[in-house]
Scaffold this active site. Structure first.
Site, PDB file in Angstrom:
ATOM      1  N   ASP A 255      -5.736  -2.427  -3.671  1.00 23.88           N
ATOM      2  CA  ASP A 255      -6.865  -1.787  -4.342  1.00 23.88           C
ATOM      3  C   ASP A 255      -7.959  -2.786  -4.686  1.00 23.88           C
ATOM      4  OD1 ASP A 255      -8.054   0.607  -5.328  1.00 23.88           O
ATOM      5  OD2 ASP A 255      -7.561   0.022  -7.377  1.00 23.88           O
TER       6      ASP A 255
ATOM      7  N   SER B 287     -12.133   4.025  -7.694  1.00 19.75           N
ATOM      8  CA  SER B 287     -11.265   4.579  -6.660  1.00 19.75           C
ATOM      9  C   SER B 287     -11.077   6.068  -6.914  1.00 19.75           C
ATOM     10  CB  SER B 287      -9.900   3.884  -6.676  1.00 19.75           C
ATOM     11  OG  SER B 287     -10.035   2.494  -6.523  1.00 19.75           O
TER      12      SER B 287
ATOM     13  N   GLN C 164      -9.162   4.475   1.699  1.00 17.61           N
ATOM     14  CA  GLN C 164      -9.593   4.828   0.353  1.00 17.61           C
ATOM     15  C   GLN C 164     -11.015   5.380   0.386  1.00 17.61           C
ATOM     16  OE1 GLN C 164     -10.979   2.161  -3.263  1.00 17.61           O
ATOM     17  NE2 GLN C 164      -8.749   2.271  -3.324  1.00 17.61           N
TER      18      GLN C 164
END
Length: 288
Positions: free
Chosen positions: A205, A229, A279
Site C-alpha cells: 500500500d 486508498s 488499487q
C-alpha cells in the site's frame, strides 16, 4: 517502528474468540490509520482461521471509512467456504460501531501445475546505486517541502529506494510509472509464508498511488491533493524471502473523476514474480 520485529508486533492480532481479533495502530506519518496496516491485520485474522494448511492466493478489499489511530480495530472473520481445494474468508473491521473496512481472501491447497510469468523490467538501476528515503532526508534536509520532510522523518521497518522521483523544487510532469526497491530492517529469518505475505501486503500500500500523480507532477503534489486508498486487490504467486531487495514496479493506466487506478508487480532481484497488486485511489485536487 524501526525493525521487522516492531512490524510483526503490530500485525499479529490479539485473539478474542475463534473468529474475532483485536489490533492497534501505528502512524506512518498520516493522521489516519495506514491502509496497508488494516490489509495486513485483516489477513492475519483470516489466516488464523485456516486449519488445513492452505495458502493465501488472492485478496480483495474495500476501505469504507478512515481509521482512528487511537481506537482499537476489531476484525470479525466469517468462514464463507471450505471446499475441496479452496477456502474463502470474509473479514469485517470495526471501530466502535463503525465498519471501516471489508476484505475477502481465498486460500488454495498446494498443487503442481503449468508455470509462466512476465519478465522483470530491464535496465532497472540496482538498489546500491540509489538513494533511500533516509538518504533523501539527510541529503536534502530543510530544502524539502515541510510535509515531505515530516513524512520522511518517520521511522519505518522498511527501507525504500525509488529508481526516480519527482523533484519538488523543479516540478514537471512524468510518465505514469513508479519503481521502488524495498527491504526489511532487522532479523528476517524463520518467517513462515503466511507472515511474509502479510508483511508484503502491508508494504504494497506504500508508493502505488505515486504513479497516478506523476503525469500531473508539474502542478499536483501531496500537499495540494487529497489521496486515499479506495480498494486494494492482491494476488500471490510464489514463495519468496526478504533477505534481499525486492522491486515494486507500478504504473497507472488511468486517472479520471478524482480517482486514479494503479497496478503493480513485485519481483525478486533475480526476476521471480511473487505478487501483483491493483488499487484505485482517491486523487482529489484540493480547492484553493
Amino acid at each position: 517502528m524501526t525493525t521487522v520485529d516492531d512490524l510483526l508486533n503490530l500485525l499479529v492480532l490479539d485473539k478474542i474468540s475463534d473468529d474475532a481479533f483485536n489490533g492497534v495502530s501505528k502512524t506512518v506519518g498520516s493522521p489516519i490509520v495506514f491502509g496497508g496496516q488494516v490489509l495486513a491485520q485483516a489477513l492475519n485474522a483470516a489466516s488464523r482461521t485456516i486449519t488445513n494448511q492452505r495458502i493465501l492466493h488472492s485478496m480483495h478489499a474495500f476501505f469504507l471509512e478512515a481509521g482512528d489511530l487511537e481506537c482499537p480495530i476489531t476484525y470479525n472473520v466469517s468462514k464463507v467456504r471450505d471446499g475441496g481445494s479452496f477456502s474463502v474468508r470474509r473479514v469485517t473491521a470495526h471501530q466502535k460501531e463503525t465498519t471501516i473496512f471489508i476484505l475477502s481472501a481465498s486460500f488454495h491447497k498446494k498443487e503442481e501445475g503449468y508455470e509462466h510469468q512476465i519478465e522483470m523490467p530491464i535496465n532497472v538501476k540496482p538498489p546500491e546505486d540509489l538513494l533511500s528515503w533516509t538518504d533523501m532526508r539527510k541529503e536534502f534536509g530543510d530544502a524539502l517541502p515541510k510535509g515531505l520532510k515530516s513524512f520522511l522523518e518517520v521511522k519505518r521497518p522498511i527501507e525504500f529506494k525509488p529508481t526516480a522521483f519527482a523533484n519538488p523544487l523543479q516540478p514537471k510532469d512524468l510518465p505514469p510509472k513508479h519503481q521502488v526497491w524495498f527491504k526489511l530492517k532487522g532479523n528476517i529469518e524463520n518467517l513462515d509464508l503466511a507472515t511474509k505475505q502479510q508483511i508484503l501486503t502491508y508494504i504494497s500500500d506504500y508508493n502505488i498511488l505515486v504513479s497516478t500523480l506523476n503525469p500531473h507532477a508539474s502542478k499536483a503534489h501531496w500537499g495540494n491533493t487529497q489521496t486515499a486508498s479506495l480498494d486494494h486487490s492482491m494476488w500471490f504467486f510464489r514463495d519468496f524471502d526478504f533477505s534481499d531487495w525486492l522491486l515494486y514496479d507500478m504504473e497507472s493506466p488511468s486517472g479520471a473523476m478524482a480517482r486514479g487506478f494503479a497496478r503493480g508487480h513485485i519481483f525478486t532481484r533475480d526476476g521471480k514474480l511473487i505478487a501483483s497488486v491493483a488499487q484505485e485511489g482517491l486523487v482529489r485536487p484540493i480547492a484553493k
